[in-house]
Design a protein around this motif. Structure first.
Motif, mmCIF file in Angstrom:
data_model
loop_
_atom_site.group_PDB
_atom_site.id
_atom_site.type_symbol
_atom_site.label_atom_id
_atom_site.label_comp_id
_atom_site.label_asym_id
_atom_site.label_seq_id
_atom_site.Cartn_x
_atom_site.Cartn_y
_atom_site.Cartn_z
ATOM 1 N N LEU A 7 -5.036 -2.284 7.721
ATOM 2 C CA LEU A 7 -4.596 -1.720 6.449
ATOM 3 C C LEU A 7 -3.796 -2.734 5.633
ATOM 4 O O LEU A 7 -3.885 -2.740 4.397
ATOM 5 N N GLU A 8 -3.028 -3.573 6.291
ATOM 6 C CA GLU A 8 -2.332 -4.643 5.565
ATOM 7 C C GLU A 8 -3.329 -5.558 4.872
ATOM 8 O O GLU A 8 -3.160 -5.908 3.693
ATOM 9 N N GLU A 9 -4.366 -5.925 5.580
ATOM 10 C CA GLU A 9 -5.397 -6.780 4.981
ATOM 11 C C GLU A 9 -6.093 -6.057 3.837
ATOM 12 O O GLU A 9 -6.348 -6.634 2.774
ATOM 13 N N THR A 10 -6.398 -4.765 4.027
ATOM 14 C CA THR A 10 -7.065 -3.981 2.998
ATOM 15 C C THR A 10 -6.224 -3.893 1.730
ATOM 16 O O THR A 10 -6.748 -3.953 0.608
ATOM 17 N N ALA A 11 -4.900 -3.731 1.900
ATOM 18 C CA ALA A 11 -4.004 -3.578 0.761
ATOM 19 C C ALA A 11 -3.540 -4.917 0.189
ATOM 20 O O ALA A 11 -2.747 -4.936 -0.764
ATOM 21 N N GLY A 12 -4.006 -6.030 0.750
ATOM 22 C CA GLY A 12 -3.607 -7.344 0.254
ATOM 23 C C GLY A 12 -2.186 -7.719 0.615
ATOM 24 O O GLY A 12 -1.529 -8.464 -0.122
ATOM 25 N N LEU A 13 -1.705 -7.223 1.752
ATOM 26 C CA LEU A 13 -0.343 -7.508 2.195
ATOM 27 C C LEU A 13 -0.351 -8.564 3.284
ATOM 28 O O LEU A 13 -1.347 -8.768 3.987
#
Length: 431
Positions: free
Chosen positions: A193-199
């Protein structure tokens, strides 16, 4: 009473877009706020000092929004007209340690939120959405709106008893969705989810995440007189309330009251939270509005004494396959207009004087309405209505739209009723 229009396709199309774009309470309030901002409303922070200027304002807190419009010349003791609703729906929510699995399957550990129809979550393509809290305390909305999760049902070959005895699901063992193959790795879901949200990796410190069906809302039936979609309980009312408040604020009409939309979180599990109807949010906003306009405690008491709240939530349309479960003389039908919900044991807040307020609003809007009571042999559900009435001492009336498949991952309503509800709310908010 003149014949109402069948339905406004633009309103219904917008409702379908709202449902699809609001897979979590956090997305729902963000989308409601966006619609209100287009109507001239502005966000105010609870930590700031408030002024008494006229116009539209709103407060966001988590999965709740309270918005109000102060007309020119409103006195400190001017009463409020409130549309109350809730933003949450029963679903599957991600646990604090989300990564689990067995026998080569990677799974997500979920907890049951509210009272969903569990079987409706089986064999569906599910996305994942909600709120990520970062290490600096800020939040980020996330929505993986593609096939990511699935709760696979057991094949009938491995459970022949299901045909005779019915489906029996263990909430702990049978509702954990799969989302891949391989060994379980701690932190994998959040890293995804971090990767998905650009975090950046490790930036997420907390989460409030939930599964949702990715199937889009759709018109249904030979004549497309029905609509199927997710989270109608109770985003249908949130959408109608936001549309009605924006319409009243933009009408330029002189108003004898202050129209309000209060959409709370956590109704499905009791409303006892800082963003629920049993919390202090609504009372705090109303009081601060009175005091910001130079009012005293006496003005606050006068304003509350003249205030009326419509608790708008979905109710039960008569089910053609289970008509015996309904009261034999009260059979609300889809596309028959919104419903007035009554229970003398105060599971709903409606009384005779409240019925008169609702009837007057519907008459003004030229909208037909129906009455709902539960079968005496069946337990009655409840709403934010009795909570709002008891907590704030304001007259409250329970109303809504009749639907089928309540608490399913995909519910069913008539296409006329959301439009008719919104029109009745406009008439109510105008006072």
């Amino acid at each position: 009473m003149s014949e109402p229009p069948r339905f406004d396709r633009g309103h219904t199309d917008d409702l379908m877009s709202f449902l699809a774009a609001s897979p979590s309470p956090y997305h729902a309030v963000a989308n409601a706020a966006e619609r209100l901002e287009k109507a001239g409303f502005r966000q105010v922070a609870e930590t700031d000092a408030w002024d008494g200027t006229s116009g539209g304002k709103y407060v966001l807190r988590g999965g709740a929004i309270v918005a109000w419009y102060v007309p020119e010349g409103a006195a400190p003791h001017t009463p409020f007209r409130i549309v109350g609703a809730h933003t949450d729906s029963p679903n599957l929510r991600v646990k604090p340690l989300p990564d689990t699995g067995a026998h080569g399957w990677r799974q997500v550990a979920v907890e049951i939120y509210g009272g969903p129809l569990l079987n409706s979550w089986l064999d569906r393509d599910l996305g994942l959405a909600g709120r990520l809290t970062l290490r600096d305390g800020s939040t980020r909305l996330v929505n993986v709106d593609r096939p990511l999760l699935r709760v696979p049902q057991l094949a009938i070959h491995l459970d022949r008893s299901v045909s005779a005895e019915g489906l029996k699901l263990d909430k702990q063992r049978h509702l954990q969705p799969v989302w891949g193959l391989g060994d379980t790795r701690d932190g994998d879901l959040i890293a995804f989810l971090e990767e998905t949200a650009g975090l950046a990796a490790g930036e997420v410190a907390g989460w409030d995440l939930m599964a949702h069906s990715i199937e889009a809302p759709a018109y249904l039936g030979r004549d497309k007189e029905l609509m199927a979609g997710p989270r109608m309980d109770n985003l249908l009312s949130v959408h109608a309330g936001a549309a009605a408040l924006a319409a009243v604020a933009g009408s330029g009409a002189a108003l004898p009251c202050i129209p309000v939309l209060a959409a709370f979180d956590h109704e499905e599990n009791g409303s006892q939270s800082d963003t629920g109807a049993d919390g202090p949010l609504l009372g705090s906003v109303l009081e601060r509005s009175v005091f910001a306009r130079g009012g005293s405690y006496e003005d606050r008491a006068r304003a509350f004494a003249g205030t009326v709240c419509l608790s708008s939530d979905t109710g039960h349309a008569v089910h053609p396959n289970y008509a015996e479960r309904h009261d034999p003389t009260h059979h609300p039908r889809v596309n028959g207009g919104p419903i007035l919900k009554v229970n003398v044991n105060n599971r709903y807040a409606t009384d005779g004087s409240g019925r008169a307020v609702w009837a007057a609003a519907c008459e003004k809007a030229e909208v037909p309405f129906q009455s709902f009571v539960s079968n005496n042999s069946m337990p009655c559900g409840t709403t934010i209505g009795p909570i709002t009435a008891a907590r704030h001492g304001i007259k409250t009336v329970d109303i809504g739209v009749a639907i089928l498949s309540m608490h399913s991952v995909r519910e069913l309503c008539g296409v006329d009723d959301p439009w008719l509800l919104a029109n009745s709310l406009v008439a109510f908010l105008e006072g």
